[in-house]
Design an enzyme around this catalytic site. Structure first.
Site, PDB file in Angstrom:
ATOM      1  CB  CYS A   1     -21.345  13.800  25.637  1.00 20.37           C
ATOM      2  SG  CYS A   1     -21.742  14.375  27.299  1.00 20.37           S
TER       3      CYS A   1
ATOM      4  N   GLY B   1     -18.630   9.922  34.508  1.00 21.36           N
ATOM      5  CA  GLY B   1     -17.799  10.216  35.668  1.00 21.36           C
ATOM      6  C   GLY B   1     -17.321   8.996  36.430  1.00 21.36           C
TER       7      GLY B   1
ATOM      8  CB  CYS C   1     -25.692   9.177  34.478  1.00 17.57           C
ATOM      9  SG  CYS C   1     -24.287   8.578  33.522  1.00 17.57           S
TER      10      CYS C   1
ATOM     11  CE  LYS D   1     -26.100  16.653  37.644  1.00 15.60           C
ATOM     12  NZ  LYS D   1     -26.297  16.160  36.285  1.00 15.60           N
TER      13      LYS D   1
END
Length: 365
Positions: free
Chosen positions: A100, A261, A294, A329
């Site tokens: 990650c 996600g 992302c 975001k």
């Protein structure tokens, strides 16, 4: 977040006790409080165990900070405040085997922005140390021109980077690492001093899950077929970071493949459809799309990455950047909180969330 409150409203029982053991042969869980739960189907979404023990001196109990949990982030924030008061070198990056990387890029660029706002950036040399073979690899072999984008960002903001770096240990104020070449041979052993450091760790599976015979790979990640089901136990499914995914490619310093996600959402959607099929006496047939979308915040700007599917070769492979990512975001986080608190996905709450940020036309853009 008081999770039980929102689950109970939807008729979902909740226990915060955690799972101490899984008796897969008898379809039973032992919880952390000693109680037992029988199951017909088990869906494992445990996330990772942070393997700081793999590198001596790493992690919040050692000499580097982490942002992988809320408690870690709070401690890191306190360390950053000390940096503001007493500026000095910063080293950010990831430990060997990490999968990650996005949060490390967000962290280093957001921190750089905060230092500029406080007019102390000139007192804080920043170095990004990563096991990736190049900047912007992210465990994905790059997405679009992520390499060019991240190199541009780092050059623009005066951030030095070192790739193919295998961190061997951390001591008080010093990170020790080997720099490898393409043949995985050490070309230099280096040390960098720091006043503040943050490194993302490699992940392992939960110990309780890893203990189940033939359920996991050696790192404790759940082995699944294309339906997100265990090949050994046909009533156990898994989604998210706890799932075993092979690395995209072999690199001089090992890196893993991230589970983002959108990918996790597609995994859980497939699992729901497949359990419904089993309940109805049908064959499982739902396969996740495993794509990645992302949004990376970078202080007052950001970058967006789209990979369909996540692993190359891809049907879509795109990278973009700009202030709109930063705004998006924040806006989507506000929208999510409206959805959770109101228990609805009515468009009015989306409009409220976007209007709250003054970017009601953002979705169309």
């Amino acid at each position: 977040m008081p999770i039980a409150k929102y689950l109970t409203k939807r008729g979902v029982a909740f226990s915060p006790a955690g799972v101490a053991a899984i008796d897969a042969a008898n379809n039973q869980l032992t919880l952390g409080d000693g109680s037992h739960r029988a199951y017909d189907y088990l869906v494992i979404c445990s996330g990772p165990r942070l393997a700081f023990e793999a590198v001596e001196g790493s992690g919040p109990e050692g000499f580097s900070q982490s942002i992988c949990t809320v408690d870690h982030a709070v401690k890191a924030h306190e360390d950053v405040k000390r940096l503001y008061s007493n500026p000095g070198p910063v080293v950010i990056g990831a430990l060997p085997g990490a999968s990650c990387f996005g949060p490390a890029y967000e962290y280093v660029l957001s921190l750089e922005y905060e230092l500029r706002k406080r007019k102390i950036r000139d007192q804080v040399p920043i170095t990004f140390v990563t096991p990736e073979p190049y900047i912007g690899h992210m465990g994905l072999g790059g997405v679009g021109d992520s390499k060019g984008l991240m190199e541009h960002k780092f050059r623009e903001h005066g951030i030095r980077w070192i790739c193919n770096a295998k961190i061997t240990k951390l001591t008080d104020g010093v990170v020790h690492f080997d720099e490898l070449d393409i043949k995985a041979e050490v070309v230099a052993s280096q040390q960098l001093e720091f006043a503040h450091s943050m490194f993302l760790p490699s992940f392992r599976g939960s110990e309780a899950i890893a203990a189940v015979p033939d359920l996991c790979n050696p790192k404790g990640f759940v082995i699944t077929d294309k339906y997100q089901r265990s090949p050994t136990y046909n009533n156990i499914f898994a989604a998210g970071v706890c799932v075993a995914l092979a690395p995209i490619e072999t690199t001089p310093v090992p890196v893993g493949a991230p589970k983002t996600g959108l990918m996790i959402e597609s995994m859980t959607t497939a699992i729901v459809h497949n359990i419904c099929a089993l309940v109805e006496g049908k064959q499982v047939d739902s396969v996740p799309t495993l794509s990645a979308l992302c949004l990376a915040d970078m202080g007052n700007t950001g970058a967006a990455f789209l990979a369909v599917p996540q692993n190359p070769p891809r049907n879509r492979n795109w990278t973009g950047s700009g202030k709109w990512v930063h705004l998006a975001k924040i806006a989507f986080e506000k929208y999510f909180m409206f959805k959770v608190k109101r228990g609805t996905s009515e468009p009015v709450y989306e409009r409220i969330a976007l209007k709250f940020m003054g970017v009601e036309r953002l979705k169309d853009k």
